[in-house]
Design a protein around this motif. Structure first.
Motif, PDB file in Angstrom:
ATOM      1  N   HIS A  26       0.840  -1.189   0.000  1.00  0.00           N
ATOM      2  CA  HIS A  26       0.000   0.000   0.000  1.00  0.00           C
ATOM      3  C   HIS A  26       0.886   1.254   0.000  1.00  0.00           C
ATOM      4  O   HIS A  26       2.012   1.231   0.487  1.00  0.00           O
ATOM      5  N   GLN A  39      -3.017 -10.595   0.605  1.00  0.00           N
ATOM      6  CA  GLN A  39      -4.116  -9.976   1.333  1.00  0.00           C
ATOM      7  C   GLN A  39      -4.655 -10.937   2.388  1.00  0.00           C
ATOM      8  O   GLN A  39      -5.421 -11.840   2.091  1.00  0.00           O
ATOM      9  N   ARG A 177     -10.777   6.388 -10.642  1.00  0.00           N
ATOM     10  CA  ARG A 177     -10.927   6.202  -9.192  1.00  0.00           C
ATOM     11  C   ARG A 177     -12.311   6.624  -8.734  1.00  0.00           C
ATOM     12  O   ARG A 177     -12.915   5.969  -7.869  1.00  0.00           O
ATOM     13  N   THR A 180     -14.781   3.914  -9.841  1.00  0.00           N
ATOM     14  CA  THR A 180     -14.655   2.705  -9.025  1.00  0.00           C
ATOM     15  C   THR A 180     -15.465   2.815  -7.748  1.00  0.00           C
ATOM     16  O   THR A 180     -16.091   1.845  -7.300  1.00  0.00           O
ATOM     17  N   HIS A 238       0.610   0.784  -6.076  1.00  0.00           N
ATOM     18  CA  HIS A 238       0.244  -0.269  -5.133  1.00  0.00           C
ATOM     19  C   HIS A 238       0.381  -1.653  -5.769  1.00  0.00           C
ATOM     20  O   HIS A 238       0.388  -1.801  -6.991  1.00  0.00           O
ATOM     21  N   PRO A 240      -0.834  -4.774  -7.269  1.00  0.00           N
ATOM     22  CA  PRO A 240      -2.126  -5.140  -7.862  1.00  0.00           C
ATOM     23  C   PRO A 240      -2.714  -6.405  -7.264  1.00  0.00           C
ATOM     24  O   PRO A 240      -3.915  -6.650  -7.364  1.00  0.00           O
ATOM     25  N   ARG A 241      -1.905  -7.205  -6.594  1.00  0.00           N
ATOM     26  CA  ARG A 241      -2.397  -8.443  -5.984  1.00  0.00           C
ATOM     27  C   ARG A 241      -3.318  -8.173  -4.798  1.00  0.00           C
ATOM     28  O   ARG A 241      -4.024  -9.075  -4.335  1.00  0.00           O
ATOM     29  N   LEU A 242      -3.303  -6.936  -4.293  1.00  0.00           N
ATOM     30  CA  LEU A 242      -4.203  -6.585  -3.192  1.00  0.00           C
ATOM     31  C   LEU A 242      -5.670  -6.692  -3.599  1.00  0.00           C
ATOM     32  O   LEU A 242      -6.551  -6.774  -2.743  1.00  0.00           O
ATOM     33  N   GLN A 243      -5.925  -6.667  -4.881  1.00  0.00           N
ATOM     34  CA  GLN A 243      -7.296  -6.753  -5.377  1.00  0.00           C
ATOM     35  C   GLN A 243      -7.757  -8.202  -5.554  1.00  0.00           C
ATOM     36  O   GLN A 243      -8.894  -8.434  -5.926  1.00  0.00           O
ATOM     37  N   TRP A 244      -6.882  -9.139  -5.298  1.00  0.00           N
ATOM     38  CA  TRP A 244      -7.264 -10.538  -5.410  1.00  0.00           C
ATOM     39  C   TRP A 244      -8.049 -10.966  -4.178  1.00  0.00           C
ATOM     40  O   TRP A 244      -7.918 -10.358  -3.112  1.00  0.00           O
TER      41      TRP A 244
END
Length: 323
Positions: A26, A39, A177, A180, A238, A240-244
């Motif tokens: 982050h 996450q 943003r 979203t 950030h 991008p895997r945080l959105q998984w």
């Protein structure tokens, strides 16, 4: 915390040290390695604990143990959304370290059905495999590295390349943003001012990434024009895997146990057009978490970052601290 406290009147928080913590992946913190779970809410408690140790905020004088007013290291956690869930979970797990928690637009971890446990694991594993192939390639081995530049691959403007989307200008990133936010549950929205404040800190010039530099070098060698980005192009820094999807979620019973184990005073501030707060969650918060200060204010999920609503949020925080 940074959005909430920026440009607020002096004197309200005298003798208070305020630190905004960027969790892994982050803000401007480095990303986890390839094999690190991207996450997992409960794991974030480790980083909070590690941070408190580094700051020297995990010990207090034994002579003052019964008098919080004399404790030079009173620790107050303030968290928004997922940060609220982390704050509640940490306070429940380490009640001896936290003096109070302030929760903005969130009360605790999102509760999921117990019978969906294996479904969540399967979804997370399959998404992670697909994503890793997209980011690292079929034979990728290295970790994510220390910045978004390590995963910013080539590609056209507005397209996804190795997990990173490239935007023609920062204005385009701001518009996305805002859009979203409207896709989130409930009636959420995000003002242009708040979106710009978030985006300006969250992006880097795409031309500074290794992928862009490789494209420029290749263009110089071949004499061709570079396609897909300009000096104004940006990408988010950030991970991008945080959105998984997460590998693990808490059940309703686990969230209720967390609420029951919180021993410090709780402040809960919600937005009228924020994240939906169901009746079952309200019941658990009222009966188990038991906030001593609770308020619903005009605004949406990011009301603490919006110029029109941030002042009211700040005043409620001060009212709680001065109780």
């Amino acid at each position: 915390a940074a959005h909430l406290l920026q440009d607020q009147p002096n004197g309200d928080l005298v003798d208070t040290e305020i630190v905004a913590l960027d969790l892994p992946g982050h803000g401007r913190s480095s990303h986890k390695g390839k094999d690190g779970p991207p996450q997992l809410l409960s794991e974030y408690c480790y980083y909070v604990s590690e941070f408190l140790d580094e700051m020297g905020w995990t010990s207090s004088s034994s002579d003052d143990a019964d008098d919080d007013s004399n404790d030079p290291n009173q620790v107050i956690l303030i968290g928004h959304s997922m940060g609220a869930g982390i704050s509640t979970t940490f306070a429940a797990s380490f009640p001896d370290l936290i003096d109070s928690i302030i929760l903005l637009e969130g009360s605790g971890p999102l509760a999921r059905r117990c019978e969906d446990t294996t479904k969540h694991i399967r979804n997370a594993v399959e998404r992670r495999k697909r994503g890793n192939r997209a980011i690292y390639g079929d034979h990728g081995t290295g970790g994510i590295g220390d910045s978004v530049s390590d995963i910013a691959g080539g590609g056209g403007a507005g397209s996804k390349a190795k997990g990173v989307r490239v935007y023609p200008t920062i204005r385009d990133a701001v518009k996305v943003r805002m859009a979203t936010a409207r896709l989130a549950p409930g009636k959420q929205w995000l003002s242009e001012e708040a979106a710009r404040a978030m985006v300006e800190r969250a992006v880097v010039p795409y031309i500074s990434t290794p992928a862009a530099q490789m494209a420029l070098s290749s263009a110089r060698e071949t004499g061709e024009n570079v396609q897909g980005f300009t000096d104004e192009s940006v990408c988010f820094r950030h991970d991008p895997r945080l959105q998984w999807p997460s590998l693990q979620y808490f059940t309703r019973e686990q969230v209720d146990t967390i609420y029951s184990n919180v021993q410090c005073p709780v402040c809960l501030i919600m937005a009228e057009d924020g994240w939906p707060f169901g009746s079952r969650e309200r019941e658990s918060v009222s009966n188990l978490l038991r906030p001593v200060h609770i308020k619903t204010l005009p605004g949406s999920h990011h009301f603490h970052a919006d110029n029109d609503e941030a002042e009211a949020v700040f005043r409620e925080v001060i009212a709680f601290l001065e109780r």
